[in-house]
Motif scaffolding. Structure first.
Motif, mmCIF file in Angstrom:
data_model
loop_
_atom_site.group_PDB
_atom_site.id
_atom_site.type_symbol
_atom_site.label_atom_id
_atom_site.label_comp_id
_atom_site.label_asym_id
_atom_site.label_seq_id
_atom_site.Cartn_x
_atom_site.Cartn_y
_atom_site.Cartn_z
ATOM 1 N N ALA A 58 0.925 -1.256 0.015
ATOM 2 C CA ALA A 58 -0.153 0.161 0.048
ATOM 3 C C ALA A 58 0.880 0.956 -0.079
ATOM 4 O O ALA A 58 0.561 2.201 -0.682
ATOM 5 N N LEU A 59 2.169 1.133 0.773
ATOM 6 C CA LEU A 59 2.766 2.293 0.774
ATOM 7 C C LEU A 59 3.514 2.768 -0.664
ATOM 8 O O LEU A 59 3.443 3.811 -0.939
ATOM 9 N N VAL A 60 3.963 1.607 -1.068
ATOM 10 C CA VAL A 60 4.642 2.020 -2.742
ATOM 11 C C VAL A 60 3.575 2.411 -3.585
ATOM 12 O O VAL A 60 3.789 3.495 -4.344
ATOM 13 N N GLN A 61 2.141 1.753 -3.546
ATOM 14 C CA GLN A 61 1.507 2.173 -4.584
ATOM 15 C C GLN A 61 1.001 3.687 -4.364
ATOM 16 O O GLN A 61 0.739 4.184 -5.394
ATOM 17 N N VAL A 62 0.962 3.943 -3.133
ATOM 18 C CA VAL A 62 0.285 5.591 -2.913
ATOM 19 C C VAL A 62 1.495 6.738 -3.149
ATOM 20 O O VAL A 62 1.379 7.296 -3.924
ATOM 21 N N LEU A 63 2.741 6.265 -2.501
ATOM 22 C CA LEU A 63 3.977 7.209 -2.675
ATOM 23 C C LEU A 63 4.320 7.167 -3.992
ATOM 24 O O LEU A 63 5.184 8.115 -4.404
ATOM 25 N N THR A 64 4.153 6.406 -5.016
ATOM 26 C CA THR A 64 4.792 6.281 -6.383
ATOM 27 C C THR A 64 3.736 6.828 -7.447
ATOM 28 O O THR A 64 3.814 6.627 -8.567
ATOM 29 N N SER A 65 2.551 7.028 -6.702
ATOM 30 C CA SER A 65 1.375 7.518 -7.720
ATOM 31 C C SER A 65 1.611 9.097 -8.131
ATOM 32 O O SER A 65 2.152 9.708 -7.862
ATOM 33 N N ASP A 66 0.843 9.226 -9.390
ATOM 34 C CA ASP A 66 1.039 10.307 -9.947
ATOM 35 C C ASP A 66 0.673 11.698 -9.210
ATOM 36 O O ASP A 66 1.415 12.528 -8.920
ATOM 37 N N SER A 93 10.145 1.683 5.878
ATOM 38 C CA SER A 93 9.766 2.299 4.754
ATOM 39 C C SER A 93 10.754 2.549 3.560
ATOM 40 O O SER A 93 10.404 2.482 2.285
ATOM 41 N N GLU A 94 11.897 2.680 4.043
ATOM 42 C CA GLU A 94 12.919 2.665 2.986
ATOM 43 C C GLU A 94 13.139 1.330 2.140
ATOM 44 O O GLU A 94 13.100 1.576 0.921
ATOM 45 N N LEU A 95 13.081 0.303 2.858
ATOM 46 C CA LEU A 95 13.107 -1.054 2.256
ATOM 47 C C LEU A 95 11.961 -1.142 1.451
ATOM 48 O O LEU A 95 12.247 -1.671 0.308
ATOM 49 N N ALA A 96 11.008 -0.876 1.747
ATOM 50 C CA ALA A 96 9.737 -0.984 0.835
ATOM 51 C C ALA A 96 9.799 -0.204 -0.455
ATOM 52 O O ALA A 96 9.294 -0.809 -1.564
ATOM 53 N N MET A 97 10.488 0.902 -0.470
ATOM 54 C CA MET A 97 10.432 1.764 -1.488
ATOM 55 C C MET A 97 11.996 1.771 -2.254
ATOM 56 O O MET A 97 12.093 2.599 -3.112
ATOM 57 N N ALA A 98 12.543 0.884 -2.049
ATOM 58 C CA ALA A 98 14.184 0.921 -2.434
ATOM 59 C C ALA A 98 14.296 0.979 -4.001
ATOM 60 O O ALA A 98 13.602 0.120 -4.725
ATOM 61 N N GLY A 99 14.751 2.214 -4.514
ATOM 62 C CA GLY A 99 14.990 2.341 -5.771
ATOM 63 C C GLY A 99 13.683 3.029 -6.548
ATOM 64 O O GLY A 99 14.083 4.028 -7.130
ATOM 65 N N VAL A 100 12.377 2.384 -6.202
ATOM 66 C CA VAL A 100 11.591 2.757 -7.211
ATOM 67 C C VAL A 100 10.676 4.293 -6.718
ATOM 68 O O VAL A 100 10.683 5.126 -7.760
ATOM 69 N N TRP A 101 11.241 4.687 -5.608
ATOM 70 C CA TRP A 101 10.439 5.955 -5.306
ATOM 71 C C TRP A 101 11.159 7.170 -5.863
ATOM 72 O O TRP A 101 10.725 8.040 -6.521
#
Length: 233
Positions: free
Chosen positions: A109-117, A178-186
């Protein structure tokens, strides 16, 4: 012969509930929707209160009853998005399964929201003005990131107290997860390297890796499924 009883006058329609100045939630949402259109189209600096009034179809007097200025409007938009994100994340952590399953759902859920447009637009607006307007950047972080990390930290502290995790510093662990979850993509999304949100398979793989690494560092002694989660995330 008795005269027919005249019909009783129709009851007046119920009056719409009146809100005190600045307290009508629909009007507030209307203003926020117009403000977001302007911020998204023009950025923070070029957005004007007159433009927001036109986009929201309200008078300047009405606008200032609800918000003091552009900064207040922008922070309120961040809080609105934060509340949506917090609801999704809270649902993930209170869902079925053991701690690993719930942390996995949280990471997704975290990655889906934080990488949304939409979320990236807000982040880029702040990055563009952060050096000149550090107070706005601070308010943005306090209203969004600090709030979400604080709630995750409290959840991790409860899990640690229950023995399913062993975490000496829950606030730091919340940041690490949180950083692990978004590693690279954010960061790639923030700087435009990735033009589109990551595919679900990529998000799922990131979440699985994040949970595996996190639990390798912080696994507790109690059975993973022995704790149902902190209430009221």
């Amino acid at each position: 012969m008795t005269s027919p009883t005249p019909p009783s006058p129709a009851s007046p329609p119920p009056r719409a509930k009146r809100h005190a100045a600045g307290t009508d939630p629909r009007k507030r949402d209307q203003i926020l929707a117009g403000a977001w259109e302007e911020f998204r189209a023009h950025g923070f600096d070029a957005t004007t209160m007159n433009g927001i009034c036109r986009a929201a179809a309200v008078s300047k007097g009405t606008l200032y009853v609800y918000f003091q200025g552009k900064e207040d409007l922008f922070v309120a938009l961040v809080e609105q998005q934060r509340d949506r994100l917090t609801g999704q994340l809270g649902f993930a952590l209170s869902g079925p399964g053991d701690v690993a399953s719930r942390l996995t759902a949280y990471a997704v859920a975290l990655v889906q929201v934080l990488t949304s447009d939409e979320m990236l637009r807000a982040q880029r607006i702040v990055v563009a003005v952060a050096e000149r307007m550090p107070d706005l950047a601070q308010r943005f972080y306090d209203a969004g990131g600090r709030h979400v990390l604080g709630r995750l930290g409290r959840w991790l502290a409860e899990a640690s107290a229950a023995g399913v995790l062993s975490i000496p510093d829950p606030p730091r662990a919340a940041q690490q997860f949180s950083e692990l979850a978004m590693a690279g993509v954010w960061r790639q999304r923030l700087f435009g390297v990735l033009r589109e949100p990551p595919e679900q398979s990529v998000i799922d793989a990131l979440a699985a890796d994040a949970v595996r690494v996190f639990l390798a560092a912080y696994a507790g002694t109690a059975p993973p499924d022995s704790w149902k989660g902190a209430p009221g995330f």
